[in-house]
Design an enzyme around this catalytic site. Sequence first.
Site, PDB file in Angstrom:
ATOM      1  N   ASN A   1     -18.197 -45.502  -6.577  1.00 31.76           N
ATOM      2  CA  ASN A   1     -17.273 -46.490  -6.022  1.00 31.76           C
ATOM      3  C   ASN A   1     -16.781 -46.016  -4.654  1.00 31.76           C
ATOM      4  OD1 ASN A   1     -15.833 -44.458  -7.456  1.00 31.76           O
ATOM      5  ND2 ASN A   1     -14.033 -45.755  -7.655  1.00 31.76           N
TER       6      ASN A   1
ATOM      7  N   GLU B   1     -13.826 -47.014  -2.097  1.00 27.47           N
ATOM      8  CA  GLU B   1     -12.617 -47.823  -1.916  1.00 27.47           C
ATOM      9  C   GLU B   1     -12.307 -48.042  -0.438  1.00 27.47           C
ATOM     10  OE1 GLU B   1      -9.537 -46.039  -4.366  1.00 27.47           O
ATOM     11  OE2 GLU B   1     -10.533 -46.805  -6.184  1.00 27.47           O
TER      12      GLU B   1
ATOM     13  N   CYS C   1     -17.720 -51.280  -6.239  1.00 24.21           N
ATOM     14  CA  CYS C   1     -17.873 -50.510  -7.480  1.00 24.21           C
ATOM     15  C   CYS C   1     -19.165 -49.685  -7.458  1.00 24.21           C
ATOM     16  CB  CYS C   1     -17.947 -51.435  -8.681  1.00 24.21           C
ATOM     17  SG  CYS C   1     -16.447 -52.335  -9.040  1.00 24.21           S
TER      18      CYS C   1
ATOM     19  N   GLU D   1     -21.496 -49.369  -9.775  1.00 21.44           N
ATOM     20  CA  GLU D   1     -22.688 -50.061 -10.293  1.00 21.44           C
ATOM     21  C   GLU D   1     -23.334 -50.881  -9.193  1.00 21.44           C
ATOM     22  OE1 GLU D   1     -19.641 -49.951 -11.445  1.00 21.44           O
ATOM     23  OE2 GLU D   1     -19.511 -50.340 -13.593  1.00 21.44           O
TER      24      GLU D   1
ATOM     25  N   CYS E   1     -17.056 -53.827 -14.628  1.00 26.97           N
ATOM     26  CA  CYS E   1     -16.203 -55.002 -14.396  1.00 26.97           C
ATOM     27  C   CYS E   1     -17.055 -56.269 -14.426  1.00 26.97           C
ATOM     28  CB  CYS E   1     -15.459 -54.873 -13.067  1.00 26.97           C
ATOM     29  SG  CYS E   1     -16.463 -55.261 -11.614  1.00 26.97           S
TER      30      CYS E   1
HETATM   31  N1  THU Z   1     -14.737 -49.546 -10.514  1.00 30.10           N
HETATM   32  C1  THU Z   1     -16.082 -49.311 -10.535  1.00 30.10           C
HETATM   33  O1  THU Z   1     -16.604 -48.532  -9.725  1.00 30.10           O
HETATM   34  N2  THU Z   1     -16.830 -49.971 -11.453  1.00 30.10           N
HETATM   35  C2  THU Z   1     -16.336 -50.870 -12.351  1.00 30.10           C
HETATM   36  O2  THU Z   1     -17.096 -51.553 -13.009  1.00 30.10           O
HETATM   37  C3  THU Z   1     -14.892 -50.976 -12.544  1.00 30.10           C
HETATM   38  C4  THU Z   1     -14.065 -50.467 -11.413  1.00 30.10           C
HETATM   39  C5  THU Z   1     -13.916 -48.866  -9.504  1.00 30.10           C
HETATM   40  C6  THU Z   1     -13.349 -49.779  -8.453  1.00 30.10           C
HETATM   41  C7  THU Z   1     -12.139 -49.004  -7.997  1.00 30.10           C
HETATM   42  O3  THU Z   1     -12.520 -48.106  -6.986  1.00 30.10           O
HETATM   43  C8  THU Z   1     -11.717 -48.204  -9.221  1.00 30.10           C
HETATM   44  O4  THU Z   1     -12.819 -48.247 -10.116  1.00 30.10           O
HETATM   45  C9  THU Z   1     -10.478 -48.723  -9.908  1.00 30.10           C
HETATM   46  O5  THU Z   1     -10.584 -50.078 -10.160  1.00 30.10           O
END
Ligand code: THU
Length: 143
Positions: A44, A46, A55, A57, A95
């Site tokens: 991920n 940000e 994210c 994935e 997600c």
């Molecule tokens: N996140 C992912 O990388 N994958 C997901 O499927 C769920 C959320 C990350 C996004 C963000 O950087 C952190 O998790 C918190 O939401």
Amino acid sequence: MGKIKNKLIKQAINASRESYAPYSKYRVGAAILGESGKIYSGCNVENASYGATICAERTAAVKAVSEGETKFIAIAIHGYSELNSSSESEYAFPCGICRQVLNEFCDPTLLVLLVSTENDYLERSLGELLPDGFGPANLNNKL
Ligand code: THU
């Protein structure tokens, strides 16, 4: 599949170490296996403008697609919170947006490994995580 599963799991855990998550402190890594046999990993990433966050994935899937790999067999996902010091099992479920992106390129049979540790993981199919998903076939049944 056993050996390749272990490889995917290790690569997802390694990818989570590259996570850029200064805001949520939730670090996620993913490793996706293409039909060619190649594995693509991602984490991920940000952003100070939170909605611009990507994210793990999707990072992995988009890396693969951008290199010409558009069909997948399995994905491993590992996530953990830097704020949680306990050694309790945590499974990082993808997600909704990531499930939808996977649905674009994968059959419902895609194996999804939700990894807490190398020896502690859940197995799901994409179809279980996203039943009755909307996909390319709904728009154009020649795809
Ligand atoms: N996140 C992912 O990388 N994958 C997901 O499927 C769920 C959320 C990350 C996004 C963000 O950087 C952190 O998790 C918190 O939401």
